[in-house]
Design a protein around this motif. Structure first.
Motif, PDB file in Angstrom:
ATOM      1  N   SER A   1       0.884  -1.260  -0.051  1.00 29.61           N
ATOM      2  CA  SER A   1       0.021  -0.083  -0.130  1.00 29.61           C
ATOM      3  C   SER A   1       0.821   1.311   0.040  1.00 29.61           C
ATOM      4  CB  SER A   1      -0.961   0.118   1.289  1.00 29.61           C
ATOM      5  OG  SER A   1      -1.595  -1.007   1.217  1.00 29.61           O
TER       6      SER A   1
ATOM      7  N   SER B   1      -7.458  -2.726  -2.431  1.00 26.89           N
ATOM      8  CA  SER B   1      -6.656  -1.617  -2.282  1.00 26.89           C
ATOM      9  C   SER B   1      -6.689  -0.866  -0.975  1.00 26.89           C
ATOM     10  CB  SER B   1      -6.608  -0.751  -3.469  1.00 26.89           C
ATOM     11  OG  SER B   1      -6.263   0.471  -3.056  1.00 26.89           O
ATOM     12  N   TRP B   2      -5.860  -0.481  -0.318  1.00 24.05           N
ATOM     13  CA  TRP B   2      -6.063   0.367   1.011  1.00 24.05           C
ATOM     14  C   TRP B   2      -7.091   1.375   0.848  1.00 24.05           C
ATOM     15  CZ3 TRP B   2      -4.600  -0.006   5.928  1.00 24.05           C
ATOM     16  CH2 TRP B   2      -4.705   1.006   6.407  1.00 24.05           C
TER      17      TRP B   2
ATOM     18  N   GLN C   1      -1.104  -5.069   5.081  1.00 21.33           N
ATOM     19  CA  GLN C   1      -1.050  -3.966   3.992  1.00 21.33           C
ATOM     20  C   GLN C   1      -0.806  -2.385   4.514  1.00 21.33           C
ATOM     21  OE1 GLN C   1      -2.959  -4.704   0.212  1.00 21.33           O
ATOM     22  NE2 GLN C   1      -2.939  -6.703   0.655  1.00 21.33           N
TER      23      GLN C   1
END
Lengths: 290, 335, 109
Positions: free
Chosen positions: A271, B133-134, B73
């Motif tokens: 990320s 995704s983040w 993540q």
């Protein structure tokens, strides 16, 4: 070991002193960060809901400890991205025990690994309680207090999972596989620097002594639950020459790592890279202001 | 319940309540925290409550499963801690809820977890969509959790006491989750242009799903009538959806998110919002409700594999437990 | 044999510990508890549990909630204007609970 004189604050250290401290702090911080990263793999995948919640707690404790060590490195002008997110994977100093992946469902690996790690942690932290570097010594009590639960948790699982033959066989596999990597917890970052860490009194026991203490603790405990430790001839008290183990090719401490580490690094920095970040969000108070 | 068992307990229950409570009595008495394991509830009530609480518990587990990759993540150490803590809390909520469901005597926790693994267990629509995704994380951690919290707050007054007790603790913890999500959203929307664009894109993808969180209008919902008549459910889907929109549309706008054109949302004269439900994809919603939506099936199967891989540990612990307590239901003295 | 007794004041409340009784079995324990602990205090329900089956861990043994900073678990760490009312209620509960926990953990040092 005679009590060494206290080291000054971070800004007044000599280059040699700072180099020794950095090597030690990176080993400590990286061990905690990376093993916590692996422990979190059990979240939402542990054997029962209750054990899931416990393993999560242990992972958070270890991450919290990493945070305290990295924060001490920030005294030297680093920021979190330098220490974690943008630091090259080949510069990390954790023991390879921390980085190995878990096979799906291999809870025996988790139990044995945390047992070997937490017993080592306990010994290592005791050798830091009287550190000549006050900023480090001051943080050890809080960290040590949380390790008690970790040790009890690991020991409890260890005993119970060795009661029946099938589970014990899985535990034995884990011991055979992990023992060499666990020994790298006591491998030197660099012989000269380790000697300096001891001479300066940053740590009050040297690696070899701690390793023997650790073997004295873990080997009888493993044998008492019916597990066998290859090559383990228990040393006469702290005579290092009796413990003749083969170490793995990658030691971690010297910045050599298994392939699994580089994959893990890519995953946890994903990320940060995707977002094109240059800083890491802090949400808690600075440890000095707690 | 064991503690009031035995002939005297049974006799007392018969005196006070008669044998099985009939539905009319249940409806009359259906106040907050009115019924507990010592009440001999009719099967219809126990089944309805089990269905509702099991759904809730399953949702906690599958929500945690959806979010777990972002422990790894998370782009900062403290965010990683927060994500781990949040996932941990959700498992904790699952624990409380499965116990509350178990206390109805219809299914054991193991049975419910097996149903979840086999694809028979139902859970919230939003947790069927994997996250890549983040930037998607606040869609769950802020909007969905905010929506869930609103519903959960009303459930502190549900008629099944063990469920209400579980809600006391769940609601206590949930405030952290929503604010953690809000903090991530704030960070993204005050970050680089790229982050803002990525977040807007994620918002557009998730917004209709978030609105569907509250299910179809009450006239289409099959289980609503009975559940509210017996006091299990406290507010209707429509009321909850409206309350959510009133509070979260302005919040989304405040953080600089643009509300997508579809589904059409109109503002009433009194400032409240109304959604045009025909603009939402109900086919997909009902496909999800049957656990037949492909990406969601992947989530279910992934979790199933993980659950089966550690079955050996549970079996080993069962043997250990039997060694101490024997095979009986209630624990004997440990020594 | 000793049985610990938990009393619930009114329907919907939690059962909380209120005392114990000597009794040879569960049914007798209920009979004794009913009179000993339920005859005057407002009581909706009683539970009895064998004392030997109760395990305990206390602040002598452990620091509940840990010793290092776990503020990431608390809503008030995330400094935003008060959110919707259900979040605000949870946040104030958390704030109170964390203050109490810290005073126990730190008072014990």
């Amino acid at each position: 070991m005679a009590a060494a004189k206290q080291l000054p604050g971070p800004q007044d250290l000599s280059d040699d002193e700072r180099e020794a401290l950095e090597a030690l702090l990176f080993s400590l911080a990286d061990d905690e960060f990376v093993i916590a990263e692996r422990y979190t793999e059990w979240q939402v995948r542990a054997p029962t809901i209750e054990s899931d919640i416990s393993v999560a707690n242990i992972a958070q404790d270890e991450l919290g400890h990493a945070r305290l060590y990295y924060d001490l490195l920030e005294d030297f002008g680093y920021e979190e991205p330098d220490l974690i997110w943008e630091r090259d994977a080949s510069e990390w100093r954790h023991s390879t025990l921390c980085e190995l992946p878990f096979d799906e469902g291999d809870w025996a690996d988790y139990v044995v690994r945390s047992f070997l790690f937490d017993e080592a942690e306990y010994i290592r932290l005791q050798a830091l309680e009287g550190s000549s570097y006050p900023r480090l010594a001051d943080r050890i009590e809080k960290i040590l207090a949380e390790e008690t639960y970790h040790r009890e948790h690991a020991r409890s699982w260890l005993e119970r999972l060795c009661e029946d033959d099938e589970s014990r066989a899985r535990m034995q596999d884990a011991v055979d596989r992990l023992m060499p990597h666990a020994l790298t917890l006591f491998a030197p970052t660099d012989e000269d620097i380790e000697a300096r860490i001891d001479d300066l009194g940053i740590r009050t026991e040297n690696l070899l002594t701690m390793r023997e203490e650790w073997l004295d603790e873990v080997v009888p405990r493993l044998e008492s639950v019916g597990l066998h430790v290859e090559e383990a001839q228990l040393p006469e008290q702290y005579d290092v020459h009796h413990a003749d183990f083969d170490l793995p090719d990658e030691l971690g401490r010297d910045q050599s790592h298994t392939d699994a580490w580089f994959d893990l690094y890519d995953e946890f920095t994903k990320s940060y890279r995707e977002l094109g970040r240059h800083e890491a969000a802090k949400i808690m108070k600075d440890p000095d202001d707690e | 319940m064991q503690s009031i068992g035995g002939p005297i307990g049974k006799w007392l229950l018969t005196i006070v309540y008669g044998r099985e409570m009939d539905i009319e009595t249940v409806k009359e008495r259906a106040g907050p925290r009115e019924f507990s394991a010592k009440d001999d509830m009719p099967e219809e009530y126990r089944k309805a409550a089990t269905r509702m609480i099991q759904f809730h518990a399953n949702s906690e587990i599958m929500g945690a499963y959806l979010e777990r990759p972002f422990i790894r993540q998370a782009p900062s150490l403290e965010r990683k801690l927060a994500f781990s803590a949040k996932t941990q809390d959700e498992l904790g909520h699952g624990q409380l809820l499965y116990r509350a469901a178990e206390s109805l005597g219809i299914k054991t926790r193991d049975e419910m977890l097996d149903e979840l693994a086999n694809g028979e267990g139902k859970f919230l629509n939003c947790f069927h969509y994997p996250m890549e995704s983040w930037v998607e994380t606040p869609m769950i951690a802020f909007f969905v959790d905010g929506a869930a919290m609103r519903r959960q707050a009303t459930l502190k007054n549900t008629s099944w006491e063990p469920y209400a007790h579980a809600m006391d603790k769940v609601c206590f913890e949930e405030g952290f989750h929503v604010k953690h999500g809000e903090a991530i959203l704030h960070e993204l929307m005050t970050g680089s242009k790229k982050e803002q664009e990525m977040t807007q894109e994620a918002f557009e993808k998730w917004w209709p799903r978030i609105i569907q969180f509250f299910g179809p209008t009450d006239k289409q919902s099959t289980h609503h009538g009975f559940a509210s008549e017996v006091g299990l459910k406290q507010m209707s889907n429509d009321e909850l959806r409206r309350a959510f929109l009133n509070s979260y549309v302005p919040k989304a706008e405040k953080y600089g998110l643009e509300i997508p054109d579809t589904p059409r949302i109109t503002k009433n004269d009194d400032g409240t919002y109304e959604v045009n439900e025909d603009d939402l994809d109900w086919d997909e919603f009902f496909q999800i409700a049957k656990n037949e939506y492909e990406p969601g099936v992947g989530q279910i199967d992934g979790r199933k594999k993980a659950q089966e891989a550690v079955a050996w540990v549970r079996e080993s612990m069962d043997k250990h437990e039997q060694g101490i307590y024997g095979g009986g239901e209630s624990p004997q003295a440990a020594d | 044999m000793i049985w610990e007794v938990f009393r619930q004041k009114k329907a919907g409340d939690y059962h909380t510990h209120c005392g114990n009784v000597h009794a040879p079995d569960r049914d007798m324990a209920l009979l004794f508890a009913e009179v000993q602990h339920g005859r005057r205090m407002p009581t909706n329900s009683l539970w009895v549990v064998p004392k030997d089956e109760i395990g305990e861990v206390d602040t002598e043994d452990v620091a509940f909630g840990g010793t290092t900073d776990k503020s990431y678990r608390w809503a008030m760490t995330y400094n935003f204007e008060a959110a919707a009312e259900e979040v605000a209620a949870s946040e104030s509960e958390q704030s109170e609970a964390e203050q109490q926990r810290r005073s126990v953990v730190e008072g014990d040092d």
